[in-house]
Design a protein around this motif. Structure first.
Motif, short mmCIF file in Angstrom:
data_model
loop_
_atom_site.label_atom_id
_atom_site.label_comp_id
_atom_site.label_asym_id
_atom_site.label_seq_id
_atom_site.Cartn_x
_atom_site.Cartn_y
_atom_site.Cartn_z
N PRO A 18 25.66 -29.55 26.38
CA PRO A 18 26.28 -29.82 27.68
C PRO A 18 26.67 -28.56 28.44
O PRO A 18 26.76 -28.57 29.66
CB PRO A 18 27.51 -30.66 27.34
CG PRO A 18 27.75 -30.46 25.89
CD PRO A 18 26.43 -30.12 25.27
N ARG A 19 26.87 -27.44 27.75
CA ARG A 19 27.21 -26.18 28.43
C ARG A 19 26.04 -25.62 29.23
O ARG A 19 26.23 -24.79 30.12
CB ARG A 19 27.68 -25.15 27.42
CG ARG A 19 28.98 -25.56 26.72
CD ARG A 19 29.30 -24.63 25.61
NE ARG A 19 28.28 -24.79 24.56
CZ ARG A 19 28.34 -24.23 23.37
NH1 ARG A 19 29.33 -23.43 23.06
NH2 ARG A 19 27.39 -24.43 22.48
N GLY A 22 26.23 -25.64 33.19
CA GLY A 22 26.98 -24.55 33.81
C GLY A 22 26.22 -23.23 33.78
O GLY A 22 26.27 -22.46 34.74
N VAL A 23 25.49 -22.97 32.71
CA VAL A 23 24.68 -21.75 32.61
C VAL A 23 23.59 -21.76 33.68
O VAL A 23 23.36 -20.76 34.37
CB VAL A 23 24.08 -21.61 31.19
CG1 VAL A 23 23.06 -20.48 31.15
CG2 VAL A 23 25.17 -21.39 30.17
N VAL A 24 22.93 -22.90 33.85
CA VAL A 24 21.87 -23.00 34.87
C VAL A 24 22.46 -22.83 36.27
O VAL A 24 21.90 -22.10 37.10
CB VAL A 24 21.11 -24.33 34.74
CG1 VAL A 24 20.14 -24.52 35.89
CG2 VAL A 24 20.37 -24.40 33.41
N VAL A 48 20.48 -28.97 41.16
CA VAL A 48 20.06 -28.59 39.82
C VAL A 48 21.02 -29.15 38.77
O VAL A 48 20.60 -29.53 37.68
CB VAL A 48 19.87 -27.07 39.67
CG1 VAL A 48 21.19 -26.32 39.52
CG2 VAL A 48 18.95 -26.74 38.51
N SER A 49 22.31 -29.24 39.11
CA SER A 49 23.27 -29.85 38.19
C SER A 49 22.89 -31.29 37.86
O SER A 49 22.96 -31.72 36.71
CB SER A 49 24.68 -29.83 38.78
OG SER A 49 25.15 -28.53 38.94
N TYR A 56 19.71 -33.71 30.02
CA TYR A 56 20.59 -33.72 28.84
C TYR A 56 20.89 -35.15 28.38
O TYR A 56 20.81 -35.47 27.20
CB TYR A 56 21.90 -32.96 29.14
CG TYR A 56 22.89 -33.08 28.02
CD1 TYR A 56 22.71 -32.34 26.85
CD2 TYR A 56 23.98 -33.93 28.11
CE1 TYR A 56 23.60 -32.46 25.80
CE2 TYR A 56 24.88 -34.05 27.07
CZ TYR A 56 24.69 -33.31 25.92
OH TYR A 56 25.56 -33.44 24.87
N ARG A 57 21.22 -36.01 29.32
CA ARG A 57 21.61 -37.39 28.97
C ARG A 57 20.45 -38.24 28.46
O ARG A 57 20.67 -39.17 27.71
CB ARG A 57 22.21 -38.09 30.19
CG ARG A 57 23.58 -37.61 30.53
CD ARG A 57 24.16 -38.41 31.67
NE ARG A 57 25.54 -38.01 31.90
CZ ARG A 57 26.23 -38.36 32.96
NH1 ARG A 57 25.67 -39.11 33.89
NH2 ARG A 57 27.47 -37.95 33.10
N ASN A 58 19.23 -37.92 28.90
CA ASN A 58 18.11 -38.80 28.59
C ASN A 58 17.14 -38.25 27.56
O ASN A 58 16.07 -38.84 27.34
CB ASN A 58 17.35 -39.12 29.89
CG ASN A 58 18.22 -39.91 30.84
OD1 ASN A 58 18.70 -40.98 30.51
ND2 ASN A 58 18.47 -39.35 32.00
N THR A 59 17.49 -37.14 26.91
CA THR A 59 16.65 -36.59 25.85
C THR A 59 17.53 -36.10 24.71
O THR A 59 18.75 -36.06 24.83
CB THR A 59 15.81 -35.39 26.35
OG1 THR A 59 16.69 -34.30 26.65
CG2 THR A 59 14.99 -35.74 27.57
#
Length: 145
Positions: A18-19, A22-24, A48-49, A56-59
């Motif tokens: 999940p972090r 924020g990095v992207v 992009v967020s 993240y949620r779907n893989t």
């Protein structure tokens, strides 16, 4: 504002963490400011967020994000590749829903957006690339009146 005259491309492999969102966001903001594309930073960061959060949620695997600038015609493209099955579609979220607005935001704020399906059922491969483009204000035609 003067836009960059040379094409460029940056890419990030992002872990299923999940972090990573924020990095992207921080990386994209830094790249666009360095390229003097400040006028699209906030919108690009929002969009992009949404796409990285969806990945993240779907893989359950890593993803890849590319950020590409093409000066002629001026075009900034962000693409998020993931291995999740199925193609995302915008949905009409109800007022009390906590989810379901991401692709509607992308559809509303981007100049263009889309999805490329990279699924190969014979090979047992699933995947897609969701992308959007933004054009800096200086490159948009001026409206009269």
């Amino acid at each position: 504002m003067r836009t960059p005259e040379e094409p460029w491309s940056y890419g990030l492999f992002i872990p299923h963490d999940p972090r990573a969102v924020g990095v992207v966001r921080a990386t994209l903001r830094h790249i666009l400011k360095a390229a003097r594309l400040d006028c699209i930073v906030d919108t690009a960061e929002l969009l992009v967020s949404e796409l990285v959060t969806n990945a993240y949620r779907n893989t359950t695997t890593d993803a890849y994000v590319s950020m590409d600038w093409e000066p002629m015609p001026p075009d900034f493209r962000v693409t998020v590749w993931d291995s999740g099955p199925g193609l995302p579609q915008p949905v009409a979220a109800e007022a009390e829903d906590e989810n379901g607005r991401g692709l509607t935001l992308v559809e509303s704020c981007a100049q263009t957006w889309g999805v490329h399906d990279y699924t190969d059922k014979d090979a047992g491969v699933t995947g897609k690339a969701v992308w959007f483009t933004l054009v800096p204000y200086a490159a948009l035609p001026h409206r009269n009146g």
